[in-house]
Design an enzyme around this catalytic site. Structure first.
Site, PDB file in Angstrom:
ATOM      1  N   ARG A  27       0.658  -1.124  -0.241  1.00 38.75           N
ATOM      2  CA  ARG A  27      -0.368   0.281  -0.320  1.00 38.75           C
ATOM      3  C   ARG A  27       0.801   1.622   0.055  1.00 38.75           C
ATOM      4  NH1 ARG A  27      -3.349  -3.294  -1.191  1.00 38.75           N
ATOM      5  NH2 ARG A  27      -5.624  -3.199  -0.389  1.00 38.75           N
ATOM      6  N   GLU A  33      -3.609   7.248  -4.600  1.00 41.57           N
ATOM      7  CA  GLU A  33      -3.460   6.693  -5.514  1.00 41.57           C
ATOM      8  C   GLU A  33      -5.230   7.113  -5.443  1.00 41.57           C
ATOM      9  OE1 GLU A  33      -3.675   2.339  -5.465  1.00 41.57           O
ATOM     10  OE2 GLU A  33      -1.942   2.575  -5.082  1.00 41.57           O
ATOM     11  N   HIS A  61      -0.830  -0.221 -10.458  1.00 37.88           N
ATOM     12  CA  HIS A  61      -1.745  -1.211  -8.673  1.00 37.88           C
ATOM     13  C   HIS A  61      -2.221  -1.911  -9.414  1.00 37.88           C
ATOM     14  CE1 HIS A  61      -3.444  -1.322  -5.100  1.00 37.88           C
ATOM     15  NE2 HIS A  61      -3.460  -2.256  -5.121  1.00 37.88           N
ATOM     16  N   ILE A  62      -1.257  -3.553  -9.712  1.00 40.79           N
ATOM     17  CA  ILE A  62      -2.049  -4.296 -11.403  1.00 40.79           C
ATOM     18  C   ILE A  62      -1.184  -5.331 -10.418  1.00 40.79           C
ATOM     19  CG2 ILE A  62      -2.031  -3.152 -13.377  1.00 40.79           C
ATOM     20  CD1 ILE A  62       0.478  -3.969 -13.824  1.00 40.79           C
TER      21      ILE A  62
HETATM   22  C1  GLV Z   1      -4.586  -5.550  -4.054  1.00 38.47           C
HETATM   23  O1  GLV Z   1      -4.159  -4.788  -3.328  1.00 38.47           O
HETATM   24  C2  GLV Z   1      -5.187  -6.381  -2.692  1.00 38.47           C
HETATM   25  O2  GLV Z   1      -4.906  -6.158  -1.632  1.00 38.47           O
HETATM   26  O3  GLV Z   1      -6.073  -7.449  -3.225  1.00 38.47           O
END
Ligand code: GLV
Length: 321
Positions: free
Chosen positions: A238, A267, A285-286
């Site tokens: 995060r 984000e 964020h992939i």
């Molecule tokens: C992705 O960041 C998740 O927490 O699933």
């Protein structure tokens, strides 16, 4: 009567079809961002909520939904939900662990390699028509064998990264507030370090912790200063765990060598200073974005929701520790 459910954003189509056959479904938006006023209005008469990491589910949202029974988050991280308040109201909260562990660990290694071997810079160079021939010092990077990988957070994903790292002959140290039994450390081939020692010793520092008040800005300006000049920082957890402005400065001034980021403090905004730099690889964020994993996450989130609505125990409850 079928329970009323709010789905904040689309799921993959098969999972959305399945869900809409079982419940009275309202899809809040097709857009990436759901305006807060819409969330507050649409949640009011719902018994179930299926949401994503981009939805802030706080006290105000929960208070708008007197009939709400379950919040099913389609993500493993639950920092977007006010858990304490949800529990105090007797709500079930669920998440999607395990199914995304391997995909996220793969992406971590992809970022480590992309940064240390300067893949994105080199790709841009080719596309710009600048490759005029082999040269002894073209895109010199860093080798992995024999270096030290420091894992900050050693849960499911941290351990999956450690398994992969061994194949690259990396030495592995870790920090986690819950230290493993010495026998298990030995079995996994990892050694514990207090965080301040880890940041000093590691060549690669990779974050796999959840975001909590304790982990906010864990990678602070001060800890960035303690890292080696050749250090590489990877964050697939995060954004707010890293002080992003301090990181941009550390990268700009060469205080550390490089970084790979799949997550950001605010984000989808990215610190503009980071965007200017070549020594950082930026991803939107992939971490869990493989077709298989995202499909499993969708079905897991739907199953958790349906079980909770039927009064059964969902497979993945997030409970007070
Ligand atoms: C992705 O960041 C998740 O927490 O699933």
């Amino acid at each position: 009567m079928r329970p009323k459910v709010l789905l904040t954003h689309p799921l993959l189509p098969e999972a959305m079809d399945y869900l809409s056959r079982e419940v009275d479904l309202e899809l809040a938006t097709e857009e990436m961002i759901l305006p807060r006023e819409e969330l507050l209005a649409k949640i009011a008469d719902k018994q179930g909520l299926l949401c994503f990491l981009t939805d802030v589910i706080d006290r105000e949202v929960i208070d708008r939904a007197p009939e709400l029974r379950i919040i099913s988050n389609c993500a493993v991280g639950v920092n977007n939900i006010d858990l304490k308040y949800a529990w105090s109201r007797g709500l079930l909260v669920t998440n999607t662990p395990d199914v995304l562990t391997e995909a996220t660990a793969d992406l971590t290694l992809a970022l480590i390699l992309a940064v240390t071997r300067r893949l994105v810079e080199a790709d841009r160079f080719c596309r710009q028509g600048r490759f005029r021939g082999w040269k002894i010092d073209l895109f010199l990077g860093q080798e992995l064998a024999g270096r030290t990988l420091g894992l900050v957070g050693f849960g499911r994903i941290g351990r999956a990264v450690a398994r992969r790292a061994r194949a690259f002959s990396l030495r592995i140290i870790y920090y986690d507030p819950n230290r493993l039994e010495p026998g298990l450390e030995k079995e996994l081939g990892v050694a514990f370090r207090p965080l301040d020692d880890l940041v000093r010793e590691a060549d690669l520092i990779s974050i796999h912790a959840s975001l909590t008040p304790e982990s906010y800005h864990l990678i602070s300006a001060e800890r960035l200063r303690r890292m080696k000049k050749t250090a590489v920082l990877i964050n697939v957890a995060r954004g707010p765990i890293v002080d992003e402005k301090a990181l941009a400065e550390a990268l700009r001034t060469g205080q550390i060598w490089g970084a790979g980021l799949d997550v950001f403090e605010n984000e989808p905004l990215i610190e503009p200073e980071l965007v200017k730099l070549d020594n950082v690889v930026l991803l939107p964020h992939i971490g869990s974005a493989t077709a298989d994993t995202r499909r499993q996450m969708c079905f897991m989130a739907v199953d958790n929701l349906l079980r909770g609505l039927r009064g059964e125990r969902p497979a993945n409850p997030v409970s007070p520790a």
